[in-house]
Design a protein around this motif. Sequence first.
Motif, PDB file in Angstrom:
ATOM      1  N   HIS A 124      17.467 -21.057  -8.906  1.00 31.64           N
ATOM      2  CA  HIS A 124      18.673 -21.855  -9.139  1.00 31.64           C
ATOM      3  C   HIS A 124      18.375 -23.236  -9.711  1.00 31.64           C
ATOM      4  O   HIS A 124      19.305 -23.981 -10.031  1.00 31.64           O
ATOM      5  N   LYS A 131      13.342 -23.151 -16.232  1.00 30.90           N
ATOM      6  CA  LYS A 131      13.594 -22.486 -14.958  1.00 30.90           C
ATOM      7  C   LYS A 131      12.299 -22.371 -14.164  1.00 30.90           C
ATOM      8  O   LYS A 131      11.244 -22.064 -14.719  1.00 30.90           O
ATOM      9  N   GLN A 146      16.875 -30.188 -11.739  1.00 27.05           N
ATOM     10  CA  GLN A 146      18.319 -30.034 -11.915  1.00 27.05           C
ATOM     11  C   GLN A 146      18.771 -28.637 -11.510  1.00 27.05           C
ATOM     12  O   GLN A 146      18.048 -27.648 -11.687  1.00 27.05           O
ATOM     13  N   ARG A 148      20.739 -25.370 -12.079  1.00 25.71           N
ATOM     14  CA  ARG A 148      21.172 -24.661 -13.290  1.00 25.71           C
ATOM     15  C   ARG A 148      22.698 -24.617 -13.358  1.00 25.71           C
ATOM     16  O   ARG A 148      23.387 -24.556 -12.333  1.00 25.71           O
ATOM     17  N   GLU A 149      23.230 -24.648 -14.571  1.00 21.77           N
ATOM     18  CA  GLU A 149      24.678 -24.709 -14.755  1.00 21.77           C
ATOM     19  C   GLU A 149      25.389 -23.539 -14.076  1.00 21.77           C
ATOM     20  O   GLU A 149      26.449 -23.694 -13.478  1.00 21.77           O
ATOM     21  N   ARG A 150      24.804 -22.362 -14.139  1.00 19.14           N
ATOM     22  CA  ARG A 150      25.418 -21.170 -13.543  1.00 19.14           C
ATOM     23  C   ARG A 150      25.403 -21.194 -12.025  1.00 19.14           C
ATOM     24  O   ARG A 150      26.101 -20.406 -11.376  1.00 19.14           O
ATOM     25  N   SER A 151      24.613 -22.107 -11.434  1.00 13.87           N
ATOM     26  CA  SER A 151      24.453 -22.149  -9.975  1.00 13.87           C
ATOM     27  C   SER A 151      25.158 -23.341  -9.332  1.00 13.87           C
ATOM     28  O   SER A 151      25.114 -23.493  -8.108  1.00 13.87           O
ATOM     29  N   ARG A 152      25.813 -24.174 -10.128  1.00 12.20           N
ATOM     30  CA  ARG A 152      26.357 -25.430  -9.597  1.00 12.20           C
ATOM     31  C   ARG A 152      27.537 -25.235  -8.650  1.00 12.20           C
ATOM     32  O   ARG A 152      27.856 -26.137  -7.872  1.00 12.20           O
ATOM     33  N   ASN A 153      28.195 -24.091  -8.707  1.00  7.82           N
ATOM     34  CA  ASN A 153      29.341 -23.848  -7.834  1.00  7.82           C
ATOM     35  C   ASN A 153      28.976 -23.060  -6.577  1.00  7.82           C
ATOM     36  O   ASN A 153      29.869 -22.650  -5.828  1.00  7.82           O
ATOM     37  N   THR A 179      25.872 -34.434 -12.582  1.00  9.76           N
ATOM     38  CA  THR A 179      25.155 -33.362 -13.283  1.00  9.76           C
ATOM     39  C   THR A 179      24.198 -32.606 -12.365  1.00  9.76           C
ATOM     40  O   THR A 179      23.481 -31.719 -12.828  1.00  9.76           O
ATOM     41  N   LYS A 181      21.457 -33.622 -11.009  1.00  4.70           N
ATOM     42  CA  LYS A 181      20.123 -33.842 -11.577  1.00  4.70           C
ATOM     43  C   LYS A 181      19.393 -34.900 -10.768  1.00  4.70           C
ATOM     44  O   LYS A 181      19.931 -35.976 -10.493  1.00  4.70           O
TER      45      LYS A 181
END
Length: 208
Positions: A124, A131, A146, A148-153, A179, A181
Motif C-alpha cells: 500500500h 512501490k 507515500q 498509494r492513490e488506490r489505497s488512500r481510502n 497527499t 506523504k
Amino acid sequence: MAKYRGPVCRLCRREGEKLFLKGTRCMTEKCAIERRSYPPGQHGQGRPRNSDYSLQLREKQKLRRIYGLQECQFRGLFEKAERQSGVTGDALLRLLECRLDNVAYRLGFGASRKQARQIVSHGHLTMNGKKINVAGATVKTGDVIQVRERSRNLLSIQSSLEGVDGRGIPDWLELDKGTLKGTIRALPTKEQITLPVNEQMVVELYSR
C-alpha cells in the motif's frame, strides 16, 4: 525461533511496561497493564529475580517486542550497529527507528507497528515513487514515503491517521495529510527516540 501468535497484551504484562502493541486500545482503561500490572501466569505475583542477566534479558526482550522482531532479525541489526562508528546502543536504536514499518507507524499510516508492517507488506506504500513491500527496508534522509492513490481510502489507514495527533509525529519526520506523504527530514538522534528501554543493557547482554 517461532513467530509469537498469542495475545500481545501478555507481552506488555511480562515486561511490566506499555509497549503499545495494540494501538489506541493501549491508551484506554481496557489496557491489560491498567487492570493487571503483574506478569501473567501462576507465578506472576511472586518475587521477581533481579540478577544482572535477567535485567539485561528483559531490556532486550522489551526492545525486540516493541518493534515486533524475531531474535535472528534483532541480532542481525545489533551486529550491523556494532560495525558502525559511535555508540553501539545509539546506532541500534537508530537502525530500529529507520525500518520502513516503524516509519509508517510513526507517520500514522498504522495504529500499531504490527498494522503498519501489514500495510507495507501488502504493497500500500511507495518509497520515492516506487512501490515497496519490504517492511525491514531502511529509510534515509530525504526519502519520501507515500500511501498509494488506490489505497488512500482504506479504513485502517484513515482511522490510524485520526489518532496520530494524540500520539504525535517525531521531529525527524514530516507528514502532509493532504497527499498522505511523509518525508524523512533527518535521521533520528538518541534524544528523539523516547522508549522505556535501557539500550546499554542490551549491548552488555550481547557482549557477554
